[in-house]
Design an enzyme around this catalytic site. Sequence first.
Site, short mmCIF file in Angstrom:
data_model
loop_
_atom_site.label_atom_id
_atom_site.label_comp_id
_atom_site.label_asym_id
_atom_site.label_seq_id
_atom_site.Cartn_x
_atom_site.Cartn_y
_atom_site.Cartn_z
N ILE A 65 0.97 -1.36 0.01
CA ILE A 65 0.14 0.20 0.01
C ILE A 65 0.88 1.33 0.03
CG2 ILE A 65 -0.08 0.26 2.58
CD1 ILE A 65 -3.18 0.91 2.27
N CYS A 66 0.28 2.33 -0.64
CA CYS A 66 1.22 3.72 -0.43
C CYS A 66 0.06 4.68 -0.34
CB CYS A 66 1.92 3.78 -1.82
SG CYS A 66 0.99 3.84 -3.32
N LYS A 67 0.06 5.82 -1.01
CA LYS A 67 -1.02 7.09 -0.76
C LYS A 67 -2.28 6.62 -1.79
CE LYS A 67 -1.61 11.90 -1.17
NZ LYS A 67 -2.75 11.86 -0.41
#
Length: 178
Positions: A65-67
């Site tokens: 996951i990231c932004k």
Amino acid sequence: MNTISPQALNKLRESGQCDLIDVRTPAEYQEVHASDAVNSPLDRLAPKQVMDARNGSTDQPLYVICKSGNRAGKACEKFVAAGYENVVNVEGGTDAWASAGLPVVRGKKTISLERQVRIAAGSLVLLGALLAIFVHPYFAGLSAFVGAGLMFAGITDTCGMGMLLAKMPWNQAPSCSK
């Protein structure tokens, strides 16, 4: 590339069946992250080290996951290139996770890396224009250089300025794990 919705991942998380890494900068991670996510910044990501440190086997999916999903996609590509096929990008990233009302850990507010890039690029373009007007016309080259860099970033989906800013001290945090 495999993807999963935040809601589906949360169901797996609740049953204890998932390893989730967050590939944003430590400062972004410290601001807000999905519960149970472990920080492993993209610019320092070592797929073998991450896989060796996992609770489960390398056959079990690793969720990334990231932004918003872009950096997580790049991280998934790194894992695949290192021979780990079972990696899954979380659709919409932490933004979608938080918007869905799923559990997050909140900390100190920071300026996002994307916003830092816009501030830095805009400042350099303005500086180049002002120097070209008031000092010497050749300073217009600074604005042209930044513009070319932004075009390159858009075309290749790789931002050198963002990678450089990610390494700055204000984008680091004393604690980079859960």
